[in-house]
Design a protein around this motif. Structure first.
Motif, mmCIF file in Angstrom:
data_model
loop_
_atom_site.group_PDB
_atom_site.id
_atom_site.type_symbol
_atom_site.label_atom_id
_atom_site.label_comp_id
_atom_site.label_asym_id
_atom_site.label_seq_id
_atom_site.Cartn_x
_atom_site.Cartn_y
_atom_site.Cartn_z
ATOM 1 N N GLU A 28 0.839 -1.202 0.000
ATOM 2 C CA GLU A 28 0.000 0.000 0.000
ATOM 3 C C GLU A 28 0.877 1.257 0.000
ATOM 4 O O GLU A 28 0.609 2.219 -0.728
ATOM 5 N N PHE A 29 1.937 1.271 0.805
ATOM 6 C CA PHE A 29 2.817 2.439 0.886
ATOM 7 C C PHE A 29 3.455 2.749 -0.466
ATOM 8 O O PHE A 29 3.356 3.862 -0.973
ATOM 9 N N TYR A 30 4.105 1.769 -1.060
ATOM 10 C CA TYR A 30 4.831 2.011 -2.317
ATOM 11 C C TYR A 30 3.902 2.117 -3.526
ATOM 12 O O TYR A 30 4.075 2.996 -4.367
ATOM 13 N N ASP A 32 0.358 2.595 -3.542
ATOM 14 C CA ASP A 32 -0.752 3.544 -3.454
ATOM 15 C C ASP A 32 -0.325 4.937 -3.015
ATOM 16 O O ASP A 32 -0.731 5.926 -3.621
ATOM 17 N N ILE A 33 0.494 5.036 -1.984
ATOM 18 C CA ILE A 33 0.900 6.353 -1.487
ATOM 19 C C ILE A 33 1.977 6.960 -2.385
ATOM 20 O O ILE A 33 1.880 8.120 -2.778
ATOM 21 N N LEU A 34 3.021 6.167 -2.731
ATOM 22 C CA LEU A 34 4.088 6.691 -3.594
ATOM 23 C C LEU A 34 3.807 6.486 -5.078
ATOM 24 O O LEU A 34 4.576 6.943 -5.922
ATOM 25 N N TRP A 87 5.979 14.855 -1.773
ATOM 26 C CA TRP A 87 6.077 13.464 -1.311
ATOM 27 C C TRP A 87 6.069 13.392 0.204
ATOM 28 O O TRP A 87 5.450 12.503 0.793
ATOM 29 N N ALA A 90 2.480 13.706 1.320
ATOM 30 C CA ALA A 90 1.718 12.476 1.062
ATOM 31 C C ALA A 90 2.025 11.412 2.103
ATOM 32 O O ALA A 90 1.128 10.733 2.615
ATOM 33 N N VAL A 91 3.299 11.272 2.434
ATOM 34 C CA VAL A 91 3.723 10.268 3.424
ATOM 35 C C VAL A 91 3.220 10.663 4.813
ATOM 36 O O VAL A 91 2.725 9.827 5.564
ATOM 37 N N LYS A 93 0.609 12.538 5.531
ATOM 38 C CA LYS A 93 -0.851 12.371 5.530
ATOM 39 C C LYS A 93 -1.231 10.907 5.742
ATOM 40 O O LYS A 93 -2.255 10.606 6.352
ATOM 41 N N ALA A 94 -0.423 9.992 5.242
ATOM 42 C CA ALA A 94 -0.690 8.558 5.396
ATOM 43 C C ALA A 94 -0.269 8.043 6.781
ATOM 44 O O ALA A 94 -0.458 6.873 7.083
ATOM 45 N N TYR A 96 2.939 8.205 8.253
ATOM 46 C CA TYR A 96 4.314 7.728 8.409
ATOM 47 C C TYR A 96 5.204 8.816 9.009
ATOM 48 O O TYR A 96 4.969 10.005 8.817
#
Length: 134
Positions: A28-30, A32-34, A87, A90-91, A93-94, A96
């Protein structure tokens, strides 16, 4: 006369997750988020695997790990990005951890190498650098 061998670049960086839950979070991290596109997938459950194509190399993520490895000699993964600040947001907000906010640097080399960088911690404890050449 022998032909010289040449390394063309990195093929992939592998992240080994401990089971399906950690695998799903990492994908999901790589993915969807990235927003790293999927190149291929295989397996199910604890034998799941995926390759994500960064354009200049592959992230291979598998669910088959049993224990947590120490940091070892690999210090971080540096991703070549166009907008470090976007970036990081985005990270963040998720949910991390950002370990270094976006910062302008200049590597004192010949020639000088200006960049904007930031760091975060990924889903399996990997340190990730967002590196934007200026």
């Amino acid at each position: 006369m022998s032909e010289k061998k040449k390394i063309n670049g990195f093929h992939h960086i592998a992240l080994k997750c401990r089971g399906k839950e950690e695998f799903d979070k990492t994908v999901e991290f790589y993915r969807d988020i990235l927003a790293v596109p999927v190149a291929r997938t295989w397996g199910e459950g604890d034998s799941s695997g995926i390759m994500l194509d960064t354009g200049t190399g592959i992230f291979e993520i598998t669910a088959s790990g049993n224990d947590r490895l120490g940091q070892g000699a690999l210090r971080h993964l540096a991703l070549d990005v166009d907008d470090t600040d976007a970036w990081v947001e985005a990270v963040r907000k998720a949910g991390y951890e950002i370990t270094m906010e976006p910062t302008d640097i200049c590597i004192k080399s010949d020639p000088p190498y200006p960049a904007r960088i930031a760091f975060c911690i990924g889903p399996v404890g990997e340190e990730i650098e967002f590196f934007c050449v200026k």
